[in-house]
Scaffold this motif. Sequence first.
Motif, PDB file in Angstrom:
ATOM      1  N   ARG A  53      32.791  12.018  20.743  1.00  0.00           N
ATOM      2  CA  ARG A  53      32.146  11.660  19.339  1.00  0.00           C
ATOM      3  C   ARG A  53      31.665  10.204  19.367  1.00  0.00           C
ATOM      4  O   ARG A  53      30.691   9.849  18.690  1.00  0.00           O
ATOM      5  CB  ARG A  53      33.239  11.909  18.487  1.00  0.00           C
ATOM      6  N   LEU A  91      28.312   9.604  20.714  1.00  0.00           N
ATOM      7  CA  LEU A  91      27.484  10.154  19.697  1.00  0.00           C
ATOM      8  C   LEU A  91      27.098   8.952  18.988  1.00  0.00           C
ATOM      9  O   LEU A  91      25.828   8.654  18.279  1.00  0.00           O
ATOM     10  CB  LEU A  91      27.858  11.377  18.902  1.00  0.00           C
ATOM     11  N   GLU A  92      28.118   8.258  18.365  1.00  0.00           N
ATOM     12  CA  GLU A  92      27.835   6.993  17.505  1.00  0.00           C
ATOM     13  C   GLU A  92      27.281   6.007  18.134  1.00  0.00           C
ATOM     14  O   GLU A  92      26.219   5.418  17.432  1.00  0.00           O
ATOM     15  CB  GLU A  92      29.402   6.618  17.022  1.00  0.00           C
ATOM     16  N   GLU A  93      27.609   5.611  19.370  1.00  0.00           N
ATOM     17  CA  GLU A  93      26.614   4.617  20.108  1.00  0.00           C
ATOM     18  C   GLU A  93      25.129   5.108  20.193  1.00  0.00           C
ATOM     19  O   GLU A  93      24.294   4.041  20.003  1.00  0.00           O
ATOM     20  CB  GLU A  93      27.130   4.503  21.409  1.00  0.00           C
ATOM     21  N   LYS A 102      23.444   7.161  18.031  1.00  0.00           N
ATOM     22  CA  LYS A 102      23.054   7.105  16.586  1.00  0.00           C
ATOM     23  C   LYS A 102      22.586   5.735  16.185  1.00  0.00           C
ATOM     24  O   LYS A 102      21.836   5.377  15.426  1.00  0.00           O
ATOM     25  CB  LYS A 102      24.151   7.484  15.733  1.00  0.00           C
ATOM     26  N   ALA A 103      23.666   4.671  16.642  1.00  0.00           N
ATOM     27  CA  ALA A 103      23.451   3.236  16.136  1.00  0.00           C
ATOM     28  C   ALA A 103      22.084   2.618  16.829  1.00  0.00           C
ATOM     29  O   ALA A 103      21.761   1.664  16.441  1.00  0.00           O
ATOM     30  CB  ALA A 103      24.631   2.503  16.638  1.00  0.00           C
ATOM     31  N   GLN A 150      28.556  19.064  14.932  1.00  0.00           N
ATOM     32  CA  GLN A 150      28.702  17.571  15.114  1.00  0.00           C
ATOM     33  C   GLN A 150      28.078  16.719  14.031  1.00  0.00           C
ATOM     34  O   GLN A 150      27.043  16.647  14.028  1.00  0.00           O
ATOM     35  CB  GLN A 150      28.530  17.058  16.683  1.00  0.00           C
ATOM     36  N   GLU A 151      28.897  15.853  13.327  1.00  0.00           N
ATOM     37  CA  GLU A 151      28.475  15.256  12.166  1.00  0.00           C
ATOM     38  C   GLU A 151      27.237  14.135  12.780  1.00  0.00           C
ATOM     39  O   GLU A 151      26.546  13.963  11.850  1.00  0.00           O
ATOM     40  CB  GLU A 151      29.833  14.354  11.537  1.00  0.00           C
ATOM     41  N   LYS A 152      27.529  13.555  13.731  1.00  0.00           N
ATOM     42  CA  LYS A 152      26.904  12.582  14.140  1.00  0.00           C
ATOM     43  C   LYS A 152      25.449  12.874  14.808  1.00  0.00           C
ATOM     44  O   LYS A 152      24.599  12.219  15.024  1.00  0.00           O
ATOM     45  CB  LYS A 152      27.484  11.700  15.281  1.00  0.00           C
ATOM     46  N   ASP A 154      22.025  15.225  15.330  1.00  0.00           N
ATOM     47  CA  ASP A 154      20.841  15.913  14.288  1.00  0.00           C
ATOM     48  C   ASP A 154      20.740  17.265  14.189  1.00  0.00           C
ATOM     49  O   ASP A 154      20.505  17.652  13.311  1.00  0.00           O
ATOM     50  CB  ASP A 154      19.484  15.291  14.740  1.00  0.00           C
TER      51      ASP A 154
END
Length: 361
Positions: free
Chosen positions: A287, A290-292, A294-295, A308-310, A312
């Motif tokens: 996760r 995924l954040e990295e 998304k950022a 998975q929230e992060k 699409d």
Amino acid sequence: DMGGHDTYMHKEIHEQAEAVDRALRGRIDDRFSTVHLGGLNLDARDARAVRRVKILGCGTSYHAGQIGAQMIEELARIPADAEPASEFRYRNPVVDPDTLYIAVSQSGETYDVLAAVQELKRKGARVLGLVNVVGSAIARETDGGIYVHAGPEVCVVSTKCFTNMVVSFGLLALHLGRTRDLSVADGKRIIEGLRKLPGQIEEILANEEQIEKLAGEYADAKSMMFIGRVRGYPVAREASLKLKEVSYIHAEAYPASELKHGPLALIEPAMPTVAIVPDDELLEKNRAALEEIKARSGRILAVAHQEQEKADHTIVVPKNEDELDAILMGIPLQLFAYYTAKAMGRDIDKPRNLAKSVTVE
Ligand code: F6R
């Protein structure tokens, strides 16, 4: 005969539940929570004497071997790894009598694999085959082995055979584990997991419409990144190869943990990432990756056991035992590659420049 399918690739993807069922049939021994592999030619004493396992194959079969090596380490606690057969044979490898060598091949005719087997035999090593085609050269030259029973695979691109190879490695890992320290309870747990596979494959394939739609959304990409870690990494590599082969979209696979050491520089909206996110002890780590992404405004398609929230988009696959999840997580991405190639009008069963069996160096 394609039986109503538009390509052999589509047909073979849909034959996987039945193929896995065939790989399991007659092999499970509930009484001792193990499996019987008739042609293995490796008695319990031999199995216990193995100090190391080295798996050799090419392309998709090499990727199946990478998953196999992880299963053998996890379930049998024998150090194991996989290497492309061609690399192995050209680097003058140390051949060790306590190592069990396993040659993996759909056709059983791939020249680099066959040559590696012959070199190993010449040096007195014990070599097993994990092969689909019965009576093929590699099956004949090895000391014993496992037929993966995927049935004939016509499409140049391997799908059902990959899945049956990985299942066969699961059987071998269970067998080796049960001659060593894998408990009866864990043996039972793995057997239950194996028995769930055909039904779970049907569940994944029933989700075909969602996958077709997603393929349409990503087919404009010039390049795609595939990430996973540990169990998910070979799944990412195989999915990346599948996409490249049939759609000709450039794709590369990285361990999620390596992103920040370079490939993160590539992430931008035009470079989507497919992330393998199993619900295991590495979920939080995945996760974070995924954040990295998304950022950096990267688009993400996750294959995971829960939304998975992060990401699409998430393709949700059924959960099996942690050690067996890798068998299932690539299956939706076979369909993803197929639908992407179809949207682009590619020659799916015969991609340019490729042959079904590579019998030359
Ligand atoms: C990929 C593919 C190839 C083969 C490779 C080895 O979809 O089909 O990468 O896996 O050429 O072939 P076999 O398994 O016949 O030794």
